[in-house]
Design a protein around this motif. Structure first.
Motif, PDB file in Angstrom:
ATOM      1  N   ASP A  14      10.552  -0.579   1.954  1.00  0.00           N
ATOM      2  CA  ASP A  14       9.537  -1.588   1.698  1.00  0.00           C
ATOM      3  C   ASP A  14       8.609  -1.166   0.557  1.00  0.00           C
ATOM      4  OD1 ASP A  14       8.185  -3.953   2.085  1.00  0.00           O
ATOM      5  OD2 ASP A  14       7.018  -3.234   3.788  1.00  0.00           O
ATOM      6  N   GLY A  15       8.140  -2.155  -0.212  1.00  0.00           N
ATOM      7  CA  GLY A  15       7.123  -1.894  -1.217  1.00  0.00           C
ATOM      8  C   GLY A  15       7.573  -1.994  -2.662  1.00  0.00           C
ATOM      9  N   ARG A  18       5.327  -4.617  -4.508  1.00  0.00           N
ATOM     10  CA  ARG A  18       3.961  -4.152  -4.699  1.00  0.00           C
ATOM     11  C   ARG A  18       3.886  -2.990  -5.692  1.00  0.00           C
ATOM     12  NH1 ARG A  18       2.742  -3.515   1.457  1.00  0.00           N
ATOM     13  NH2 ARG A  18       4.999  -3.836   1.496  1.00  0.00           N
ATOM     14  N   TRP A  19       4.910  -2.144  -5.676  1.00  0.00           N
ATOM     15  CA  TRP A  19       4.983  -1.060  -6.660  1.00  0.00           C
ATOM     16  C   TRP A  19       5.011  -1.641  -8.068  1.00  0.00           C
ATOM     17  CZ3 TRP A  19       8.411   0.210 -10.515  1.00  0.00           C
ATOM     18  CH2 TRP A  19       8.335   1.501 -11.052  1.00  0.00           C
ATOM     19  N   THR A 177       8.593   2.577   4.694  1.00  0.00           N
ATOM     20  CA  THR A 177       7.665   2.873   3.606  1.00  0.00           C
ATOM     21  C   THR A 177       6.658   1.743   3.425  1.00  0.00           C
ATOM     22  OG1 THR A 177       9.231   1.932   2.006  1.00  0.00           O
ATOM     23  CG2 THR A 177       9.362   4.303   2.400  1.00  0.00           C
ATOM     24  N   SER A 178       5.638   2.013   2.638  1.00  0.00           N
ATOM     25  CA  SER A 178       4.582   1.067   2.225  1.00  0.00           C
ATOM     26  C   SER A 178       3.501   0.829   3.266  1.00  0.00           C
ATOM     27  CB  SER A 178       5.164  -0.281   1.763  1.00  0.00           C
ATOM     28  OG  SER A 178       5.362  -1.158   2.846  1.00  0.00           O
ATOM     29  N   ASN A 200       2.630   5.512   3.835  1.00  0.00           N
ATOM     30  CA  ASN A 200       1.990   4.553   2.929  1.00  0.00           C
ATOM     31  C   ASN A 200       2.668   4.486   1.566  1.00  0.00           C
ATOM     32  OD1 ASN A 200      -0.049   3.684   4.717  1.00  0.00           O
ATOM     33  ND2 ASN A 200      -1.276   5.494   4.265  1.00  0.00           N
ATOM     34  N   TYR A 202       5.060   3.659  -1.357  1.00  0.00           N
ATOM     35  CA  TYR A 202       5.994   2.586  -1.681  1.00  0.00           C
ATOM     36  C   TYR A 202       7.395   3.172  -1.858  1.00  0.00           C
ATOM     37  CZ  TYR A 202       1.953  -0.429  -2.673  1.00  0.00           C
ATOM     38  OH  TYR A 202       0.794  -1.160  -2.581  1.00  0.00           O
TER      39      TYR A 202
END
Length: 231
Positions: A14-15, A18-19, A177-178, A200, A202
């Protein structure tokens, strides 16, 4: 005491979006970087001695994303199969893909099957890609199979045989992740007694240090499977 390596690790990657957003990039760039991270994690898993690695690549809910992003993810997966199958063969990695065929192009389904067949004799690690996958869908598909056979009752152990990958043991460790604390319809049957590690970080930034921390955390867990503390 020697460090215990989980036989089966499952990862919710995940992420990526957002990354990319945090760097002013298009979401697809995050997915491309995430693919590089996956390649590293796969190699590291072999190095650790992990026997099964399952990753959540595309969920049945991901079709709701913008068409351009969905198309990019399909193309990324197709290119991955083309570009990495020989490398997977060299590493003795067997590939299986878990999910429903609904909505996936015949061309991509054919490529998935050909790649699975090409790597079917590898046995150092089984790499299970959850693609077009949903945990509820897997369970209802299994129920429909047993109903089609005329079954009216079934045990938990028997139901294992109706899952997408009945020969793969349940994951001992699930990494997400994330920083999100959600299962997101992932392996709902299989993770009943899995340990969950949330970071937390990413997914594109998930590196060896993060992977080591997850393994160390797992080693500090006492797995009781509903029993009591033996101490």
């Amino acid at each position: 005491m020697d460090r215990k390596i989980p036989e089966h690790i499952a990862i919710i990657m995940d992420g990526n979006g957002r990354w990319a957003k945090s760097r002013g990039l298009a979401r697809v760039e995050g997915h491309k970087r995430g693919a590089d991270t996956l390649e590293f994690v796969l190699r590291q898993s072999v190095s650790f001695g992990v026997k099964y690695l399952t990753v959540y690549a595309f969920s049945t809910e991901n079709w709701k994303r913008p068409k351009t992003e969905v198309s990019a993810l399909m193309n990324l997966f197709s290119k991955y199969l083309d570009n990495k199958k020989d490398e997977l063969k060299e590493q003795d990695i067997r590939l299986v893909v878990s999910g429903t065929e609904e909505g996936v192009s015949k061309k991509l389904l054919k490529k998935i099957k050909e790649t699975e067949d090409y790597l079917s004799d590898c046995n150092t690690l089984t790499f299970n890609i959850a693609f077009n996958y949903g945990g509820r869908k897997e369970i209802t598909d299994g129920i429909n199979k047993l109903l089609a056979e005329g079954r009216t009752s079934i045990t938990e152990d028997e139901f294992q045989n109706y899952l997408y990958q009945p020969d793969i043991p349940d994951p001992e460790l699930v990494i997400r992740t994330s920083g999100e604390f959600r299962i997101s319809n992932f392996l709902l049957w299989e993770i009943a007694y899995s340990e969950f590690y949330i970071t937390n970080t990413y997914w594109p930034d998930f590196d060896k240090n993060e992977y080591e921390k997850a393994i160390e955390w797992f080693n500090n867990r006492e797995r009781r499977f509903g029993g009591v503390d033996a101490k």
